[in-house]
Design a protein around this motif. Structure first.
Motif, short mmCIF file in Angstrom:
data_model
loop_
_atom_site.label_atom_id
_atom_site.label_comp_id
_atom_site.label_asym_id
_atom_site.label_seq_id
_atom_site.Cartn_x
_atom_site.Cartn_y
_atom_site.Cartn_z
N ILE A 1 0.84 -1.21 0.00
CA ILE A 1 0.00 0.00 0.00
C ILE A 1 0.87 1.25 0.00
CG2 ILE A 1 -1.64 1.36 1.36
CD1 ILE A 1 -2.88 -1.29 2.29
N GLY A 2 1.92 1.23 0.82
CA GLY A 2 2.84 2.37 0.85
C GLY A 2 3.52 2.59 -0.48
N MET A 3 3.91 1.50 -1.14
CA MET A 3 4.54 1.61 -2.46
C MET A 3 3.58 2.25 -3.48
SD MET A 3 5.94 -1.46 -4.90
CE MET A 3 4.26 -2.01 -5.22
N MET A 4 2.31 1.80 -3.47
CA MET A 4 1.33 2.36 -4.40
C MET A 4 1.07 3.84 -4.13
SD MET A 4 -1.41 -0.79 -4.59
CE MET A 4 -0.89 -2.44 -5.05
N LEU A 5 1.02 4.20 -2.87
CA LEU A 5 0.81 5.62 -2.53
C LEU A 5 1.96 6.48 -3.04
CD1 LEU A 5 -0.61 5.39 1.12
CD2 LEU A 5 -1.83 6.09 -0.95
N LEU A 6 3.17 5.97 -2.92
CA LEU A 6 4.33 6.72 -3.43
C LEU A 6 4.23 6.93 -4.93
CD1 LEU A 6 7.29 5.11 -1.43
CD2 LEU A 6 6.35 7.41 -1.15
N MET A 7 3.79 5.90 -5.64
CA MET A 7 3.64 6.02 -7.10
C MET A 7 2.57 7.04 -7.46
SD MET A 7 3.87 2.08 -8.37
CE MET A 7 5.24 1.03 -7.90
N VAL A 8 1.45 6.98 -6.74
CA VAL A 8 0.36 7.93 -6.99
C VAL A 8 0.83 9.36 -6.73
CG1 VAL A 8 -1.92 8.69 -6.22
CG2 VAL A 8 -1.46 6.26 -6.54
N LEU A 9 1.71 9.53 -5.76
CA LEU A 9 2.22 10.87 -5.42
C LEU A 9 3.31 11.33 -6.38
CD1 LEU A 9 2.39 10.53 -1.52
CD2 LEU A 9 0.76 11.88 -2.86
N GLY A 10 3.68 10.47 -7.32
CA GLY A 10 4.64 10.90 -8.34
C GLY A 10 6.06 10.45 -8.13
N VAL A 11 6.32 9.63 -7.12
CA VAL A 11 7.67 9.10 -6.90
C VAL A 11 8.00 8.15 -8.05
CG1 VAL A 11 9.14 7.70 -5.39
CG2 VAL A 11 7.49 9.32 -4.41
N PRO A 12 9.20 8.25 -8.67
CA PRO A 12 9.56 7.35 -9.76
C PRO A 12 9.36 5.89 -9.37
CG PRO A 12 11.20 9.09 -9.58
CD PRO A 12 10.24 9.26 -8.42
N ALA B 1 10.77 -2.94 -1.31
CA ALA B 1 11.50 -4.21 -1.11
C ALA B 1 12.50 -4.07 0.03
CB ALA B 1 12.21 -4.61 -2.40
N LEU B 2 13.21 -2.94 0.07
CA LEU B 2 14.20 -2.72 1.13
C LEU B 2 13.54 -2.67 2.50
CD1 LEU B 2 17.12 -2.15 1.93
CD2 LEU B 2 16.68 0.29 1.51
N ILE B 3 12.41 -2.00 2.60
CA ILE B 3 11.69 -1.91 3.88
C ILE B 3 11.28 -3.32 4.34
CG2 ILE B 3 9.52 -1.15 4.94
CD1 ILE B 3 9.80 1.43 3.30
N TYR B 4 10.84 -4.16 3.41
CA TYR B 4 10.45 -5.52 3.79
C TYR B 4 11.64 -6.28 4.37
CZ TYR B 4 8.52 -10.22 3.59
OH TYR B 4 8.09 -11.47 3.93
N PHE B 5 12.79 -6.19 3.69
CA PHE B 5 13.96 -6.91 4.17
C PHE B 5 14.45 -6.35 5.50
CE2 PHE B 5 14.07 -8.61 -0.07
CZ PHE B 5 14.72 -9.83 0.06
N LEU B 6 14.41 -5.01 5.68
CA LEU B 6 14.84 -4.42 6.94
C LEU B 6 13.88 -4.77 8.08
CD1 LEU B 6 15.92 -0.84 5.73
CD2 LEU B 6 17.42 -2.73 6.44
N GLY B 7 12.62 -5.01 7.73
CA GLY B 7 11.62 -5.32 8.74
C GLY B 7 11.63 -6.78 9.18
#
Length: 430
Positions: free
Chosen positions: A10-21, A30-36
């Motif tokens: 969900i966080g990844m999709m929100l970033l895309m909607v907000l215009g993050v590449p 992916a990095l957040i998942y591995f760090l978590g």
């Protein structure tokens, strides 16, 4: 599927909607998942990214991108436009018909909806405006016809799906031919109806003679040989996809620089820079897909989704309808490449479980996500055309309504009648 992964996506999709590449959003998630997860090392993530890129067939992508870039900037697009003008310029709404036919031919060379839409917006739309076509209709033609390109070889989208899903790229190329022809003929029929209602005239007062057609064909011969080389190379099996891509790139360079002489060494440097930038963007996305494939395997995401779909229906047609609806909704808010990265392993699992031809599934995925590039709020083709032509979004959407109806009706036909996709690959041999 864990709650952690759900919130991460969900966080990844929100970033895309907000215009993050896309690449930052995907790799960040992916990095957040591995760090978590303390039991997982970030070194494993980097290994998965590198492993996904260690594939010889991936060389096909930069070569096909180079061929498409040369086509757009080497004067070949103008030759094709002139040939289309001779063939259908005398029809009612002739200039709009030229746009559709041009996209059909150009699509078999560029493989990119954005590139095709940009060419039409730059060359075709100004001519249509001079001949009395409304700006909204002109922009709609440029956008709607561009969806043909990613469905024909050398489509980067089909290559991407084939590599991510371990599906034959050659079979996907052949599977896209008939749907592309159906889309082109349907759009031309729609243009004829709209042109009659709005009294749009033809470009020429008379039909061209066979002599004029012959001259136009000879002038455009070397450009038209490109799709023949592609399909011939696939059919005969003389070349791998990578070798065919290299041949396509070399061929377009030779034609542009030495036969048509429309490209100089200075132009070649700019083309190579554009190719490098586009290729890097596509390839890093493929690398990111490796990390997410690993995560999905750990979380057993494909298995969970298949189990849920099995409770809904066991009919392949119903399952495909659900898949296309889901992809359309996702494609409206997320870039198609990101959807393919996340979805390819899941979609291949669905096809295998429900007995769906993997080529049929692959072509449907590409067609659905391509159609989504025409829709708000993040349709990349929609924004490309509107920004280049100066058409307002609301005007564009109003003119696109009949085109949406035709395109999504075709999508439904492709779901119901898989033979439209699978017959040619089966007939010519995979």
């Amino acid at each position: 599927m864990s709650l952690f992964l759900i919130f991460d996506l969900i966080g990844m999709m929100l970033l895309m909607v907000l215009g993050v590449p896309v690449i930052y959003a995907v790799l960040g998630a992916a990095l957040i998942y591995f760090l978590g997860h303390a039991e997982l090392s970030t070194l494993v993530m980097m290994q998965q990214v590198q492993t996904a890129l260690r594939s010889f067939p991936l060389l096909a992508i930069p070569f096909f991108i180079l061929a498409g870039t040369v086509m757009a900037r080497g004067g070949i697009a103008d030759k094709i436009m002139s040939f289309a003008y001779v063939l259908v310029g005398h029809w009612r709404g002739g200039l709009a018909q030229v746009g559709v036919l041009n996209s059909l031919v150009m699509g078999s060379m560029s493989g990119s909806a954005v590139a095709d839409a940009a060419v039409d917006s730059r060359i075709l739309v100004p001519q249509m405006r001079k001949r009395g076509y409304s700006l909204g209709f002109s922009a709609a033609i440029a956008a709607a016809s561009s969806v043909i390109a990613p469905i024909l070889p050398p489509s980067t989208s089909l290559i991407l799906y084939g590599l991510l899903g371990q599906v034959s790229v050659a079979a996907l190329f052949l599977g896209g031919v008939v749907p592309a022809l159906v889309i082109a003929l349907s759009l031309m029929a729609l243009v004829a109806v709209i042109s009659r209602v709005r009294a749009y005239g033809s470009m020429r007062e008379r039909k061209t003679t066979w002599t004029e057609k012959g001259r136009a064909f000879i002038d455009c011969f070397w450009a038209l040989m490109m799709p023949v080389i592609l399909v011939g190379g696939i059919r005969t099996g003389l070349f791998t996809i990578t070798e065919l891509a290299a041949m396509a790139a070399i061929y377009t360079l030779l034609v542009s620089m030495f036969i048509y002489r429309t490209m100089s060494l200075a132009d070649l440097w700019d083309v190579l820079k554009d190719t490098a930038k586009t290729s890097a963007t596509v390839l890093i996305i493929i690398g990111a897909s490796g990390a997410f494939s690993y995560i999905f395997a750990i979380e057993q995401v494909p298995l969970n989704i298949i189990t849920w779909l099995s409770t809904v229906s066991d009919s392949p047609t119903v399952i495909l309808m659900i898949v296309c609806l889901g992809l359309t909704l996702l494609g409206m808010v997320i870039e198609g490449a990101a959807v393919m990265i996340i979805g390819a392993p899941i979609l291949v699992g669905i096809a295998t479980h429900f007995g769906i031809d993997p080529v049929h599934m692959g072509v449907l995925v590409v067609v659905t996500l391509t159609f989504s590039t025409l829709t708000p709020p993040v349709g990349i083709v929609m924004f490309t055309v509107c920004s280049m032509t100066g058409c307002r979004i609301e005007t564009f959407l109003k003119e696109m309504l009949p085109f949406y109806a035709v395109l999504f009706s075709i999508l439904a036909l492709l779901v119901i009648f898989p033979q439209l996709v699978t017959t040619l690959p089966t007939w010519l041999g995979r």
